[in-house]
Write an enzyme that holds these catalytic residues in place. Structure first.
Site, PDB file in Angstrom:
ATOM      1  N   HIS A   7       0.839  -1.218   0.000  1.00 48.25           N
ATOM      2  CA  HIS A   7       0.000   0.000   0.000  1.00 48.25           C
ATOM      3  C   HIS A   7       0.874   1.268   0.000  1.00 48.25           C
ATOM      4  CE1 HIS A   7      -0.267  -0.760   4.648  1.00 48.25           C
ATOM      5  NE2 HIS A   7       0.746   0.050   4.401  1.00 48.25           N
ATOM      6  N   HIS A  63      -1.273   4.764   9.852  1.00 48.77           N
ATOM      7  CA  HIS A  63       0.083   5.315  10.008  1.00 48.77           C
ATOM      8  C   HIS A  63      -0.009   6.632  10.765  1.00 48.77           C
ATOM      9  CE1 HIS A  63      -0.038   2.693   6.467  1.00 48.77           C
ATOM     10  NE2 HIS A  63       1.236   2.462   6.646  1.00 48.77           N
ATOM     11  N   HIS A 110      10.845  -3.461   3.145  1.00 43.30           N
ATOM     12  CA  HIS A 110      11.249  -2.056   3.153  1.00 43.30           C
ATOM     13  C   HIS A 110      11.665  -1.599   4.542  1.00 43.30           C
ATOM     14  CE1 HIS A 110       6.914  -1.650   4.097  1.00 43.30           C
ATOM     15  NE2 HIS A 110       7.002  -0.345   4.237  1.00 43.30           N
ATOM     16  N   GLU A 126       4.890  -5.388   8.248  1.00 39.14           N
ATOM     17  CA  GLU A 126       3.514  -5.186   7.752  1.00 39.14           C
ATOM     18  C   GLU A 126       2.972  -6.460   7.096  1.00 39.14           C
ATOM     19  OE1 GLU A 126       3.211  -0.404   6.803  1.00 39.14           O
ATOM     20  OE2 GLU A 126       3.473  -1.761   5.121  1.00 39.14           O
TER      21      GLU A 126
HETATM   22 FE   LIG Z   1       2.200   0.883   5.640  1.00 36.88          FE
END
Ligand SMILES: [Fe+2]
Length: 280
Positions: A12, A59, A193, A240
Protein backbone atom coordinates in the site's frame (compact mmCIF):
# COMPACT_ATOMS: atom_id res chain seq x y z
CA UNK A 1 -25.26 -16.61 3.27
CA UNK A 2 -22.20 -14.40 3.00
CA UNK A 3 -19.03 -16.02 1.70
CA UNK A 4 -15.38 -15.10 1.33
CA UNK A 5 -14.74 -15.80 -2.35
CA UNK A 6 -11.17 -14.52 -2.74
CA UNK A 7 -8.21 -12.93 -1.03
CA UNK A 8 -5.91 -10.22 -2.33
CA UNK A 9 -2.49 -9.29 -0.99
CA UNK A 10 -1.02 -5.94 -1.96
CA UNK A 11 1.52 -3.38 -0.90
CA UNK A 12 0.00 0.00 0.00
CA UNK A 13 2.91 2.30 -0.86
CA UNK A 14 1.75 5.95 -0.50
CA UNK A 15 3.57 6.99 -3.69
CA UNK A 16 1.17 4.80 -5.71
CA UNK A 17 -1.69 6.99 -4.48
CA UNK A 18 0.22 10.04 -5.68
CA UNK A 19 0.74 8.36 -9.09
CA UNK A 20 -3.01 7.77 -9.44
CA UNK A 21 -4.04 11.20 -8.13
CA UNK A 22 -1.57 13.02 -10.41
CA UNK A 23 -2.25 10.86 -13.50
CA UNK A 24 1.30 9.47 -13.66
CA UNK A 25 0.43 5.81 -13.40
CA UNK A 26 1.26 5.01 -17.04
CA UNK A 27 4.64 6.77 -17.19
CA UNK A 28 8.00 4.98 -17.48
CA UNK A 29 8.47 4.69 -13.74
CA UNK A 30 4.97 3.64 -12.65
CA UNK A 31 3.85 1.83 -15.83
CA UNK A 32 5.51 -1.54 -15.01
CA UNK A 33 4.13 -1.41 -11.46
CA UNK A 34 0.55 -0.75 -12.51
CA UNK A 35 0.78 -3.34 -15.32
CA UNK A 36 0.97 -6.02 -12.63
CA UNK A 37 -2.47 -4.93 -11.39
CA UNK A 38 -4.14 -4.84 -14.82
CA UNK A 39 -5.42 -8.41 -14.66
CA UNK A 40 -6.77 -7.86 -11.18
CA UNK A 41 -8.61 -4.67 -12.12
CA UNK A 42 -10.45 -6.56 -14.90
CA UNK A 43 -11.12 -9.50 -12.58
CA UNK A 44 -12.59 -7.19 -9.93
CA UNK A 45 -14.98 -5.76 -12.57
CA UNK A 46 -16.14 -9.29 -13.44
CA UNK A 47 -16.37 -10.75 -9.94
CA UNK A 48 -18.08 -7.68 -8.44
CA UNK A 49 -17.54 -8.18 -4.71
CA UNK A 50 -20.17 -6.59 -2.46
CA UNK A 51 -17.84 -6.04 0.47
CA UNK A 52 -14.09 -6.04 1.07
CA UNK A 53 -12.72 -6.74 4.53
CA UNK A 54 -9.68 -4.54 4.14
CA UNK A 55 -6.83 -5.41 6.51
CA UNK A 56 -4.41 -2.49 6.79
CA UNK A 57 -2.51 -0.45 9.28
CA UNK A 58 -3.04 3.13 10.27
CA UNK A 59 0.08 5.31 10.01
CA UNK A 60 -0.55 7.73 12.89
CA UNK A 61 -3.62 9.17 11.10
CA UNK A 62 -6.58 7.84 13.11
CA UNK A 63 -4.51 6.54 16.02
CA UNK A 64 -1.31 7.82 17.57
CA UNK A 65 0.94 6.92 20.48
CA UNK A 66 -1.96 7.62 22.89
CA UNK A 67 -4.07 4.70 21.67
CA UNK A 68 -2.58 1.63 19.97
CA UNK A 69 -5.21 -1.05 19.29
CA UNK A 70 -3.69 -4.38 18.28
CA UNK A 71 -6.76 -5.31 16.19
CA UNK A 72 -9.51 -2.77 15.44
CA UNK A 73 -12.63 -3.15 13.31
CA UNK A 74 -14.49 -0.28 11.67
CA UNK A 75 -18.22 -0.58 12.37
CA UNK A 76 -19.17 2.84 10.99
CA UNK A 77 -21.33 3.79 8.00
CA UNK A 78 -18.59 5.74 6.20
CA UNK A 79 -14.98 6.91 6.46
CA UNK A 80 -13.26 9.95 5.05
CA UNK A 81 -9.79 10.02 3.49
CA UNK A 82 -7.29 11.15 6.13
CA UNK A 83 -5.14 14.26 5.85
CA UNK A 84 -1.62 12.84 6.08
CA UNK A 85 0.08 16.22 5.96
CA UNK A 86 -0.64 17.45 2.42
CA UNK A 87 -4.45 17.36 2.47
CA UNK A 88 -6.74 14.34 2.11
CA UNK A 89 -6.34 12.27 -1.09
CA UNK A 90 -8.95 13.24 -3.70
CA UNK A 91 -10.79 9.91 -3.46
CA UNK A 92 -14.42 9.11 -2.68
CA UNK A 93 -15.52 8.52 0.90
CA UNK A 94 -15.34 4.87 1.86
CA UNK A 95 -18.71 3.32 2.52
CA UNK A 96 -18.81 0.83 5.41
CA UNK A 97 -21.06 -2.18 5.97
CA UNK A 98 -22.06 -1.60 9.57
CA UNK A 99 -24.31 -4.67 9.89
CA UNK A 100 -21.63 -7.08 8.66
CA UNK A 101 -18.92 -5.31 10.67
CA UNK A 102 -20.90 -5.53 13.92
CA UNK A 103 -21.66 -9.17 13.20
CA UNK A 104 -17.95 -9.90 12.64
CA UNK A 105 -17.02 -7.92 15.78
CA UNK A 106 -19.49 -9.90 17.87
CA UNK A 107 -18.40 -13.23 16.44
CA UNK A 108 -14.69 -12.46 16.95
CA UNK A 109 -15.10 -11.14 20.48
CA UNK A 110 -17.18 -14.17 21.50
CA UNK A 111 -14.39 -16.32 20.02
CA UNK A 112 -11.95 -14.56 22.41
CA UNK A 113 -10.41 -12.05 19.98
CA UNK A 114 -10.53 -8.78 21.89
CA UNK A 115 -11.29 -6.40 19.03
CA UNK A 116 -11.37 -2.63 19.42
CA UNK A 117 -14.58 -1.29 17.88
CA UNK A 118 -14.22 1.94 15.91
CA UNK A 119 -17.34 3.87 14.90
CA UNK A 120 -15.65 6.95 13.55
CA UNK A 121 -12.22 7.42 11.99
CA UNK A 122 -10.48 8.69 8.90
CA UNK A 123 -8.64 6.15 6.74
CA UNK A 124 -5.17 6.78 5.35
CA UNK A 125 -3.12 5.49 2.41
CA UNK A 126 -2.96 2.02 4.00
CA UNK A 127 -6.62 1.60 3.04
CA UNK A 128 -7.17 3.99 0.13
CA UNK A 129 -4.11 3.06 -1.98
CA UNK A 130 -5.18 -0.60 -2.39
CA UNK A 131 -8.68 0.62 -3.40
CA UNK A 132 -7.08 2.85 -6.06
CA UNK A 133 -4.90 -0.03 -7.30
CA UNK A 134 -7.92 -2.32 -7.75
CA UNK A 135 -10.55 0.18 -8.88
CA UNK A 136 -8.77 3.22 -10.36
CA UNK A 137 -10.50 6.58 -10.00
CA UNK A 138 -14.27 5.99 -9.81
CA UNK A 139 -16.80 8.61 -8.67
CA UNK A 140 -17.82 6.16 -5.97
CA UNK A 141 -15.99 3.03 -4.75
CA UNK A 142 -17.79 -0.01 -6.20
CA UNK A 143 -17.61 -1.94 -2.90
CA UNK A 144 -18.46 -1.45 0.73
CA UNK A 145 -15.49 -1.81 3.05
CA UNK A 146 -15.06 -3.23 6.53
CA UNK A 147 -11.77 -1.69 7.70
CA UNK A 148 -9.68 -3.96 9.89
CA UNK A 149 -6.72 -2.11 11.35
CA UNK A 150 -3.71 -3.92 12.81
CA UNK A 151 -0.93 -2.41 14.88
CA UNK A 152 2.30 -3.08 12.98
CA UNK A 153 3.85 0.27 13.84
CA UNK A 154 4.64 0.03 17.56
CA UNK A 155 6.22 -3.04 19.12
CA UNK A 156 4.81 -5.47 20.21
CA UNK A 157 2.88 -6.26 17.05
CA UNK A 158 0.74 -9.43 16.83
CA UNK A 159 2.39 -12.69 15.77
CA UNK A 160 1.85 -14.18 12.34
CA UNK A 161 0.22 -17.14 14.02
CA UNK A 162 -2.33 -14.91 15.78
CA UNK A 163 -3.03 -13.07 12.52
CA UNK A 164 -3.67 -16.36 10.70
CA UNK A 165 -6.04 -17.51 13.48
CA UNK A 166 -7.87 -14.18 13.28
CA UNK A 167 -8.35 -14.77 9.56
CA UNK A 168 -9.83 -18.19 10.24
CA UNK A 169 -12.23 -16.65 12.78
CA UNK A 170 -13.20 -13.90 10.31
CA UNK A 171 -14.11 -16.57 7.74
CA UNK A 172 -16.37 -18.30 10.29
CA UNK A 173 -17.96 -14.95 11.15
CA UNK A 174 -18.67 -14.12 7.50
CA UNK A 175 -20.13 -17.57 6.81
CA UNK A 176 -22.64 -17.08 9.64
CA UNK A 177 -23.92 -13.74 8.29
CA UNK A 178 -27.38 -14.42 6.84
CA UNK A 179 -27.34 -12.00 3.89
CA UNK A 180 -26.07 -13.22 0.49
CA UNK A 181 -22.85 -11.29 0.08
CA UNK A 182 -19.80 -11.79 -2.11
CA UNK A 183 -17.00 -10.87 0.30
CA UNK A 184 -13.30 -10.49 -0.42
CA UNK A 185 -10.57 -10.11 2.15
CA UNK A 186 -7.47 -8.07 1.37
CA UNK A 187 -4.21 -8.08 3.29
CA UNK A 188 -2.05 -5.03 2.66
CA UNK A 189 1.37 -3.59 3.47
CA UNK A 190 4.96 -4.65 2.80
CA UNK A 191 6.82 -6.02 1.09
CA UNK A 192 10.46 -5.62 2.16
CA UNK A 193 11.25 -2.06 3.15
CA UNK A 194 13.05 -0.05 5.77
CA UNK A 195 12.46 3.68 5.93
CA UNK A 196 15.12 4.80 8.39
CA UNK A 197 18.49 4.10 9.95
CA UNK A 198 21.65 2.63 8.42
CA UNK A 199 19.70 -0.06 6.54
CA UNK A 200 17.21 2.42 4.98
CA UNK A 201 16.28 1.27 1.47
CA UNK A 202 16.72 -2.43 2.26
CA UNK A 203 14.94 -4.65 -0.28
CA UNK A 204 14.97 -8.46 -0.44
CA UNK A 205 13.59 -9.92 -3.67
CA UNK A 206 14.46 -13.49 -2.75
CA UNK A 207 12.79 -13.47 0.67
CA UNK A 208 9.70 -11.61 -0.57
CA UNK A 209 9.18 -14.22 -3.30
CA UNK A 210 9.67 -17.04 -0.81
CA UNK A 211 6.91 -15.41 1.27
CA UNK A 212 4.61 -15.30 -1.80
CA UNK A 213 5.41 -18.98 -2.49
CA UNK A 214 4.50 -19.83 1.10
CA UNK A 215 1.17 -18.01 0.78
CA UNK A 216 0.30 -20.18 -2.22
CA UNK A 217 1.27 -23.36 -0.40
CA UNK A 218 -1.17 -25.87 1.11
CA UNK A 219 0.72 -25.89 4.39
CA UNK A 220 0.70 -23.14 6.96
CA UNK A 221 4.43 -22.80 7.66
CA UNK A 222 4.23 -19.09 6.87
CA UNK A 223 2.26 -18.41 10.07
CA UNK A 224 5.26 -19.41 12.18
CA UNK A 225 7.82 -16.95 10.75
CA UNK A 226 9.09 -15.08 13.84
CA UNK A 227 9.15 -11.28 14.04
CA UNK A 228 12.94 -11.28 14.10
CA UNK A 229 13.05 -12.91 10.65
CA UNK A 230 10.81 -10.23 9.14
CA UNK A 231 13.02 -7.58 10.74
CA UNK A 232 16.30 -9.14 9.65
CA UNK A 233 15.29 -10.13 6.12
CA UNK A 234 12.77 -7.47 5.13
CA UNK A 235 13.67 -4.38 7.17
CA UNK A 236 11.84 -2.63 9.97
CA UNK A 237 8.65 -2.00 7.97
CA UNK A 238 8.52 -5.47 6.38
CA UNK A 239 6.61 -6.64 9.47
CA UNK A 240 3.51 -5.19 7.75
CA UNK A 241 3.40 -8.52 5.91
CA UNK A 242 1.84 -10.23 8.97
CA UNK A 243 -1.36 -8.56 7.79
CA UNK A 244 -1.32 -10.71 4.64
CA UNK A 245 -1.63 -13.73 6.95
CA UNK A 246 -5.06 -12.58 8.15
CA UNK A 247 -6.14 -12.71 4.50
CA UNK A 248 -4.49 -16.10 3.93
CA UNK A 249 -5.89 -17.61 7.14
CA UNK A 250 -9.41 -16.68 6.00
CA UNK A 251 -9.09 -18.68 2.75
CA UNK A 252 -8.78 -22.19 4.23
CA UNK A 253 -6.16 -24.87 3.74
CA UNK A 254 -5.82 -24.92 -0.04
CA UNK A 255 -5.77 -21.97 -2.39
CA UNK A 256 -5.50 -21.38 -6.09
CA UNK A 257 -3.35 -18.49 -7.30
CA UNK A 258 -5.03 -16.29 -9.90
CA UNK A 259 -2.46 -13.50 -10.24
CA UNK A 260 0.95 -12.59 -8.83
CA UNK A 261 3.27 -9.67 -9.44
CA UNK A 262 6.49 -8.39 -7.90
CA UNK A 263 8.47 -5.27 -8.72
CA UNK A 264 11.48 -3.44 -7.33
CA UNK A 265 11.67 -0.57 -6.54
CA UNK A 266 8.55 1.44 -5.87
CA UNK A 267 9.56 4.53 -3.92
CA UNK A 268 12.05 2.88 -1.54
CA UNK A 269 10.06 -0.34 -1.13
CA UNK A 270 9.46 -3.61 -2.91
CA UNK A 271 5.93 -3.95 -4.22
CA UNK A 272 4.11 -7.26 -4.34
CA UNK A 273 0.63 -8.37 -5.23
CA UNK A 274 -1.18 -11.72 -5.18
CA UNK A 275 -4.74 -12.88 -5.82
CA UNK A 276 -5.85 -16.17 -4.25
CA UNK A 277 -9.07 -18.16 -4.30
CA UNK A 278 -10.12 -20.76 -1.71
CA UNK A 279 -9.67 -24.24 -3.26
CA UNK A 280 -10.85 -26.59 -0.48
FE1 LIG B 1 2.20 0.88 5.64
Amino acid sequence: MAKITAGVGSSHVPLLGVAVDQGKWQDDYFGPIFKGYEWTREWEKETKPDVVILVYNDHASAFDANIIPTFAIGCGEHYKSADEGWGPRPVPDVEGHADLAWHIAQSLILEDFDMTIINEMDVDHGLTVPLSMMFGQPEKWPVKVVPLAVNVVTYPVPSGNRCWALGEAIARAVESFPEDLNVQIWGTGGMSHQLQGPRAGLLNREWDNKFLDMLESDNDDVRHIPHIEYLRETGSEGIEMVMWLIMRGALGKKVKRLNRHYHIPCSNTAIGHIVLEPAD
